[in-house]
Write a protein that holds these residues in place. Structure first.
Motif, PDB file in Angstrom:
ATOM      1  N   LEU A  99     -21.537   6.747  -4.728  1.00 42.98           N
ATOM      2  CA  LEU A  99     -20.323   6.149  -4.593  1.00 42.98           C
ATOM      3  C   LEU A  99     -19.029   7.077  -5.359  1.00 42.98           C
ATOM      4  O   LEU A  99     -19.238   7.506  -6.492  1.00 42.98           O
ATOM      5  CB  LEU A  99     -20.186   4.914  -5.396  1.00 42.98           C
ATOM      6  N   THR A 100     -18.206   7.595  -4.442  1.00 49.92           N
ATOM      7  CA  THR A 100     -17.114   8.583  -4.938  1.00 49.92           C
ATOM      8  C   THR A 100     -15.786   7.819  -4.980  1.00 49.92           C
ATOM      9  O   THR A 100     -15.454   7.304  -4.115  1.00 49.92           O
ATOM     10  CB  THR A 100     -17.046   9.890  -4.138  1.00 49.92           C
ATOM     11  N   ILE A 101     -15.124   8.155  -6.345  1.00 55.18           N
ATOM     12  CA  ILE A 101     -13.739   7.559  -6.075  1.00 55.18           C
ATOM     13  C   ILE A 101     -12.703   8.661  -6.800  1.00 55.18           C
ATOM     14  O   ILE A 101     -13.139   9.488  -7.428  1.00 55.18           O
ATOM     15  CB  ILE A 101     -14.008   6.603  -7.540  1.00 55.18           C
ATOM     16  N   PHE A 102     -11.896   8.566  -5.687  1.00 53.46           N
ATOM     17  CA  PHE A 102     -10.799   9.714  -5.966  1.00 53.46           C
ATOM     18  C   PHE A 102      -9.404   9.190  -6.049  1.00 53.46           C
ATOM     19  O   PHE A 102      -9.080   8.354  -5.384  1.00 53.46           O
ATOM     20  CB  PHE A 102     -11.062  10.809  -4.924  1.00 53.46           C
ATOM     21  N   ARG A 103      -8.482   9.912  -6.656  1.00 62.41           N
ATOM     22  CA  ARG A 103      -7.105   9.700  -6.720  1.00 62.41           C
ATOM     23  C   ARG A 103      -6.455   9.833  -5.552  1.00 62.41           C
ATOM     24  O   ARG A 103      -6.354  11.086  -4.902  1.00 62.41           O
ATOM     25  CB  ARG A 103      -6.561  10.163  -7.975  1.00 62.41           C
ATOM     26  N   ASN A 104      -5.500   8.920  -5.014  1.00 60.59           N
ATOM     27  CA  ASN A 104      -5.029   9.232  -3.565  1.00 60.59           C
ATOM     28  C   ASN A 104      -3.531  10.037  -4.042  1.00 60.59           C
ATOM     29  O   ASN A 104      -3.116  10.299  -5.222  1.00 60.59           O
ATOM     30  CB  ASN A 104      -4.473   7.789  -3.120  1.00 60.59           C
ATOM     31  N   ASN A 159     -13.398   3.505   2.369  1.00 61.36           N
ATOM     32  CA  ASN A 159     -12.413   2.358   2.041  1.00 61.36           C
ATOM     33  C   ASN A 159     -12.739   1.057   2.877  1.00 61.36           C
ATOM     34  O   ASN A 159     -11.816   0.240   3.324  1.00 61.36           O
ATOM     35  CB  ASN A 159     -10.778   2.648   2.198  1.00 61.36           C
ATOM     36  N   GLY A 160     -14.105   0.735   3.009  1.00 56.62           N
ATOM     37  CA  GLY A 160     -14.524  -0.486   3.436  1.00 56.62           C
ATOM     38  C   GLY A 160     -14.720  -0.170   4.929  1.00 56.62           C
ATOM     39  O   GLY A 160     -15.167  -1.225   5.723  1.00 56.62           O
ATOM     40  N   LYS A 161     -14.514   0.822   5.551  1.00 60.57           N
ATOM     41  CA  LYS A 161     -14.775   1.036   7.112  1.00 60.57           C
ATOM     42  C   LYS A 161     -15.812   1.937   7.378  1.00 60.57           C
ATOM     43  O   LYS A 161     -15.943   3.025   6.459  1.00 60.57           O
ATOM     44  CB  LYS A 161     -13.489   1.283   7.947  1.00 60.57           C
ATOM     45  N   SER A 214      -8.986   5.787  -3.644  1.00 62.38           N
ATOM     46  CA  SER A 214      -9.843   5.503  -2.459  1.00 62.38           C
ATOM     47  C   SER A 214     -11.179   5.654  -2.885  1.00 62.38           C
ATOM     48  O   SER A 214     -11.693   6.238  -3.785  1.00 62.38           O
ATOM     49  CB  SER A 214      -9.450   6.382  -1.310  1.00 62.38           C
ATOM     50  N   TYR A 215     -12.229   5.180  -1.979  1.00 60.46           N
ATOM     51  CA  TYR A 215     -13.620   5.202  -2.268  1.00 60.46           C
ATOM     52  C   TYR A 215     -14.492   5.657  -0.909  1.00 60.46           C
ATOM     53  O   TYR A 215     -14.175   5.427  -0.013  1.00 60.46           O
ATOM     54  CB  TYR A 215     -14.225   3.913  -3.066  1.00 60.46           C
TER      55      TYR A 215
END
Length: 284
Positions: A92-97, A5-7, A110-111
């Motif tokens: 790059l993984t995208i998952f539902r929060n 998430n960007g960090k 989140s990614y």
């Protein structure tokens, strides 16, 4: 290091909790791609496939999720790992929060971005042995979800275990109609004379990025014909060549299926043209 998430976090950092829906339900998508000297190979195609897949799965796409934003986040991760001058594999993984059971409490996402160095900046043809076999214990469904690059890959995992137990480099998967669909980690192409054939998406194969590139290359060639048609297991041994494609390896020739050994001439020709397209993506 990895990007959550960007960090940026060290590899030892634990950031995912027991409520993670990617873990509990496979409620996630991913893209894998090459980056060479700051250029993401075929990045637009990967990005638009990801956006389309998120819409299909009813995931909420953040306003900042532009092509430029995600490219910058990927490059930030590469810089953090000091891989600027190396060829890199990016995932790059995208998952539902959120929590919830099968029904999610939110569609926010989140990614996670991971990178790993590769041996070569461009695609190479593997000259070694690469024997495959059919995996028929479980079947690929003929539906749109099979076309998506989701983390629901149990069939592919079990097929990988079968391949390792039996000394195969890979397995070919079949759908519920007993038609050959793809390999464990890539799309399948057959060569018969000047005809290059691959299964249609309607048969349940992955909507692969390199699959699209090979279709474009063959369709534009005057000396080859591209056919998207279902493939019967009986066709495999009649082929002159067989190969698999994915975004990391590029083109993987199959050297043997059962008693039939295959050539690599078309594979070698196509990998040069694929590299040319990858170079074009560097200059665009």
């Amino acid at each position: 290091m990895f990007n959550y998430n960007g960090k940026l976090f060290s590899d030892e950092t634990q950031v995912l909790s027991h409520t993670n829906r990617g873990l509990k339900y496979g409620d996630a998508l991913f893209e894998t791609l090459r980056c060479v000297h700051g250029t993401l190979f075929f990045w637009e195609e990967h990005y638009f496939r990801l956006m389309a897949s998120m819409r299909i799965l009813r995931m909420e796409i953040p306003m900042e999720f532009t092509l430029e934003f995600l490219e910058a986040e990927i490059k930030k991760t590469i810089d953090g790992n000091q891989q600027d001058n190396a060829p890199v594999r990016v995932r790059l993984t995208i998952f539902r929060n959120g929590e919830g059971l099968y029904g999610p409490e939110t569609n926010d996402i989140s990614y996670l971005i991971e990178t790993k160095t590769l041996d070569s900046p461009f695609y190479l043809v593997n000259e070694g042995e690469y024997e495959v076999e059919l995996f028929k214990d479980y079947y690929v469904n003929k539906d749109m979800l099979s076309n998506l690059k989701t983390t629901n890959k149990l069939l592919h995992v079990v097929a990988s275990v079968y391949a390792k137990e039996n000394g195969y480099a890979n397995c070919l998967l079949v759908n519920t109609d007993k038609l050959v669909v793809e390999g464990i980690n890539g799309n399948l192409f057959l060569v018969q004379g000047n005809v290059v054939k691959t299964p249609p998406l309607a048969d349940g194969c992955l909507d692969g990025i390199i699959r699209k590139k090979i279709i474009e290359i063959v369709s534009a060639a005057e000396d080859m014909e591209l056919v998207e048609e279902s493939i019967s297991p009986f066709e495999l041994q009649k082929s002159d060549e067989m190969f698999l494609t994915n975004s990391i390896v590029g083109i993987q020739p199959i050297s043997k299926y059962r008693k039939k050994e295959f050539g690599k001439n078309i594979s070698k020709s196509l990998v040069g043209k694929l590299n040319a397209r990858a170079r074009m993506s560097q200059t665009n």
